[in-house]
Scaffold this motif. Structure first.
Motif, PDB file in Angstrom:
ATOM      1  N   THR A 114      -5.454  -4.621   8.520  1.00  0.00           N
ATOM      2  CA  THR A 114      -6.069  -5.930   8.292  1.00  0.00           C
ATOM      3  C   THR A 114      -7.477  -5.825   7.710  1.00  0.00           C
ATOM      4  O   THR A 114      -7.980  -6.801   7.168  1.00  0.00           O
ATOM      5  N   TYR A 115      -8.105  -4.649   7.795  1.00  0.00           N
ATOM      6  CA  TYR A 115      -9.450  -4.470   7.258  1.00  0.00           C
ATOM      7  C   TYR A 115      -9.457  -4.052   5.789  1.00  0.00           C
ATOM      8  O   TYR A 115     -10.514  -3.907   5.191  1.00  0.00           O
ATOM      9  N   ILE A 116      -8.288  -3.863   5.196  1.00  0.00           N
ATOM     10  CA  ILE A 116      -8.224  -3.538   3.775  1.00  0.00           C
ATOM     11  C   ILE A 116      -8.515  -4.814   2.992  1.00  0.00           C
ATOM     12  O   ILE A 116      -7.826  -5.815   3.123  1.00  0.00           O
ATOM     13  N   GLU A 117      -9.559  -4.756   2.193  1.00  0.00           N
ATOM     14  CA  GLU A 117      -9.978  -5.928   1.431  1.00  0.00           C
ATOM     15  C   GLU A 117      -9.342  -5.962   0.044  1.00  0.00           C
ATOM     16  O   GLU A 117      -8.918  -7.005  -0.426  1.00  0.00           O
ATOM     17  N   GLU A 118      -9.299  -4.797  -0.621  1.00  0.00           N
ATOM     18  CA  GLU A 118      -8.689  -4.770  -1.948  1.00  0.00           C
ATOM     19  C   GLU A 118      -8.260  -3.362  -2.325  1.00  0.00           C
ATOM     20  O   GLU A 118      -8.771  -2.383  -1.799  1.00  0.00           O
ATOM     21  N   VAL A 119      -7.307  -3.300  -3.229  1.00  0.00           N
ATOM     22  CA  VAL A 119      -6.862  -2.029  -3.795  1.00  0.00           C
ATOM     23  C   VAL A 119      -7.611  -1.877  -5.110  1.00  0.00           C
ATOM     24  O   VAL A 119      -7.566  -2.763  -5.958  1.00  0.00           O
ATOM     25  N   LEU A 120      -8.322  -0.765  -5.254  1.00  0.00           N
ATOM     26  CA  LEU A 120      -9.134  -0.538  -6.442  1.00  0.00           C
ATOM     27  C   LEU A 120      -8.325   0.157  -7.523  1.00  0.00           C
ATOM     28  O   LEU A 120      -7.406   0.914  -7.243  1.00  0.00           O
ATOM     29  N   VAL A 121      -8.686  -0.075  -8.760  1.00  0.00           N
ATOM     30  CA  VAL A 121      -8.041   0.582  -9.889  1.00  0.00           C
ATOM     31  C   VAL A 121      -8.701   1.952 -10.031  1.00  0.00           C
ATOM     32  O   VAL A 121      -9.923   2.052 -10.134  1.00  0.00           O
ATOM     33  N   SER A 122      -7.894   2.987 -10.002  1.00  0.00           N
ATOM     34  CA  SER A 122      -8.463   4.326 -10.125  1.00  0.00           C
ATOM     35  C   SER A 122      -8.779   4.621 -11.586  1.00  0.00           C
ATOM     36  O   SER A 122      -8.305   3.941 -12.496  1.00  0.00           O
ATOM     37  N   LEU A 144       0.840  -1.206   0.000  1.00  0.00           N
ATOM     38  CA  LEU A 144       0.000   0.000   0.000  1.00  0.00           C
ATOM     39  C   LEU A 144       0.869   1.248   0.000  1.00  0.00           C
ATOM     40  O   LEU A 144       1.915   1.288   0.633  1.00  0.00           O
ATOM     41  N   LYS A 145       0.406   2.253  -0.718  1.00  0.00           N
ATOM     42  CA  LYS A 145       1.123   3.529  -0.743  1.00  0.00           C
ATOM     43  C   LYS A 145       0.112   4.671  -0.723  1.00  0.00           C
ATOM     44  O   LYS A 145      -1.066   4.474  -1.018  1.00  0.00           O
ATOM     45  N   LYS A 146       0.597   5.830  -0.364  1.00  0.00           N
ATOM     46  CA  LYS A 146      -0.242   7.011  -0.294  1.00  0.00           C
ATOM     47  C   LYS A 146      -0.869   7.264  -1.665  1.00  0.00           C
ATOM     48  O   LYS A 146      -0.196   7.194  -2.688  1.00  0.00           O
ATOM     49  N   GLY A 147      -2.168   7.532  -1.674  1.00  0.00           N
ATOM     50  CA  GLY A 147      -2.873   7.803  -2.922  1.00  0.00           C
ATOM     51  C   GLY A 147      -3.625   6.606  -3.480  1.00  0.00           C
ATOM     52  O   GLY A 147      -4.455   6.765  -4.380  1.00  0.00           O
ATOM     53  N   SER A 195     -13.166  -4.187   4.352  1.00  0.00           N
ATOM     54  CA  SER A 195     -14.026  -5.363   4.422  1.00  0.00           C
ATOM     55  C   SER A 195     -15.468  -4.974   4.718  1.00  0.00           C
ATOM     56  O   SER A 195     -16.387  -5.722   4.439  1.00  0.00           O
ATOM     57  N   GLY A 196     -15.690  -3.767   5.247  1.00  0.00           N
ATOM     58  CA  GLY A 196     -17.041  -3.265   5.501  1.00  0.00           C
ATOM     59  C   GLY A 196     -17.651  -2.569   4.304  1.00  0.00           C
ATOM     60  O   GLY A 196     -18.791  -2.122   4.349  1.00  0.00           O
ATOM     61  N   GLY A 197     -16.886  -2.438   3.214  1.00  0.00           N
ATOM     62  CA  GLY A 197     -17.399  -1.837   1.997  1.00  0.00           C
ATOM     63  C   GLY A 197     -17.112  -0.351   1.855  1.00  0.00           C
ATOM     64  O   GLY A 197     -17.533   0.265   0.891  1.00  0.00           O
ATOM     65  N   MET A 198     -16.399   0.237   2.806  1.00  0.00           N
ATOM     66  CA  MET A 198     -16.073   1.660   2.728  1.00  0.00           C
ATOM     67  C   MET A 198     -14.931   1.864   1.735  1.00  0.00           C
ATOM     68  O   MET A 198     -13.958   1.125   1.746  1.00  0.00           O
ATOM     69  N   ILE A 199     -15.075   2.873   0.877  1.00  0.00           N
ATOM     70  CA  ILE A 199     -14.069   3.159  -0.137  1.00  0.00           C
ATOM     71  C   ILE A 199     -13.450   4.519   0.152  1.00  0.00           C
ATOM     72  O   ILE A 199     -14.155   5.462   0.490  1.00  0.00           O
ATOM     73  N   GLY A 200     -12.132   4.586   0.026  1.00  0.00           N
ATOM     74  CA  GLY A 200     -11.439   5.837   0.265  1.00  0.00           C
ATOM     75  C   GLY A 200     -10.039   5.801  -0.310  1.00  0.00           C
ATOM     76  O   GLY A 200      -9.633   4.831  -0.956  1.00  0.00           O
ATOM     77  N   THR A 201      -9.305   6.863  -0.057  1.00  0.00           N
ATOM     78  CA  THR A 201      -7.944   7.012  -0.555  1.00  0.00           C
ATOM     79  C   THR A 201      -6.972   7.014   0.615  1.00  0.00           C
ATOM     80  O   THR A 201      -7.217   7.684   1.624  1.00  0.00           O
ATOM     81  N   PHE A 211       0.897   3.956   8.621  1.00  0.00           N
ATOM     82  CA  PHE A 211       1.565   3.683   9.879  1.00  0.00           C
ATOM     83  C   PHE A 211       1.765   2.173   9.946  1.00  0.00           C
ATOM     84  O   PHE A 211       1.168   1.441   9.157  1.00  0.00           O
ATOM     85  N   PRO A 212       2.595   1.668  10.871  1.00  0.00           N
ATOM     86  CA  PRO A 212       2.877   0.224  10.881  1.00  0.00           C
ATOM     87  C   PRO A 212       1.643  -0.683  10.909  1.00  0.00           C
ATOM     88  O   PRO A 212       1.576  -1.652  10.165  1.00  0.00           O
ATOM     89  N   LYS A 213       0.654  -0.380  11.731  1.00  0.00           N
ATOM     90  CA  LYS A 213      -0.520  -1.259  11.831  1.00  0.00           C
ATOM     91  C   LYS A 213      -1.819  -0.591  11.404  1.00  0.00           C
ATOM     92  O   LYS A 213      -2.857  -1.235  11.335  1.00  0.00           O
ATOM     93  N   VAL A 214      -1.762   0.707  11.107  1.00  0.00           N
ATOM     94  CA  VAL A 214      -2.959   1.493  10.820  1.00  0.00           C
ATOM     95  C   VAL A 214      -2.718   2.333   9.578  1.00  0.00           C
ATOM     96  O   VAL A 214      -1.589   2.701   9.280  1.00  0.00           O
ATOM     97  N   ILE A 215      -3.804   2.624   8.848  1.00  0.00           N
ATOM     98  CA  ILE A 215      -3.709   3.605   7.775  1.00  0.00           C
ATOM     99  C   ILE A 215      -4.720   4.706   8.043  1.00  0.00           C
ATOM    100  O   ILE A 215      -5.734   4.488   8.706  1.00  0.00           O
ATOM    101  N   SER A 216      -4.420   5.881   7.533  1.00  0.00           N
ATOM    102  CA  SER A 216      -5.355   6.996   7.575  1.00  0.00           C
ATOM    103  C   SER A 216      -5.968   7.047   6.185  1.00  0.00           C
ATOM    104  O   SER A 216      -5.255   7.106   5.183  1.00  0.00           O
ATOM    105  N   MET A 217      -7.300   6.994   6.123  1.00  0.00           N
ATOM    106  CA  MET A 217      -7.993   6.926   4.843  1.00  0.00           C
ATOM    107  C   MET A 217      -8.912   8.120   4.703  1.00  0.00           C
ATOM    108  O   MET A 217      -9.693   8.407   5.600  1.00  0.00           O
ATOM    109  N   GLN A 218      -8.807   8.815   3.585  1.00  0.00           N
ATOM    110  CA  GLN A 218      -9.692   9.948   3.317  1.00  0.00           C
ATOM    111  C   GLN A 218     -10.930   9.401   2.623  1.00  0.00           C
ATOM    112  O   GLN A 218     -10.843   8.810   1.555  1.00  0.00           O
TER     113      GLN A 218
END
Length: 70
Positions: free
Chosen positions: A57-65, A18-21, A27-33, A38-45
Motif C-alpha cells: 500500500t506504500y507504493i506510490e508509483e512505478v518509475l520508468v527505468s 508489480l513484478k520483480k525488477g 509514498s515516503g519518497g524512497m526509490i528502489g527495485t 509477497f501477498p501484502k509485502v514487497i522486498s525492495m532493494q
C-alpha cells in the motif's frame, strides 16, 4: 465520487501488476527495485546488498527505468 473511484481502481491495478525488477517509489519518497513479491509485502532493494520490506500500500508509483526510455 467517480473520479476518486477511478483513481483507486487504477492504483490497485498498478499494485497488482508489480513484478520483480520494477523500479518503484514509495509514498515516503524512497526509490528502489522490487526484489521479491509477497501477498501484502514487497522486498525492495534500495542499495547494493540492502533490501527492505514494505507494505504494497506504500507504493506510490512505478518509475520508468532508463532501459525502457531507450
Amino acid at each position: 465520487i467517480m473520479p476518486q473511484q477511478k483513481k483507486a481502481k487504477q492504483r490497485k491495478q498498478m499494485i497488482d501488476a508489480l513484478k520483480k525488477g520494477d523500479r518503484v517509489m514509495t509514498s515516503g519518497g524512497m526509490i528502489g527495485t522490487v526484489a521479491a513479491l509477497f501477498p501484502k509485502v514487497i522486498s525492495m532493494q534500495v542499495a547494493e546488498g540492502t533490501r527492505i520490506k514494505i507494505s504494497r500500500t506504500y507504493i506510490e508509483e512505478v518509475l520508468v527505468s532508463e532501459k525502457d526510455e531507450e
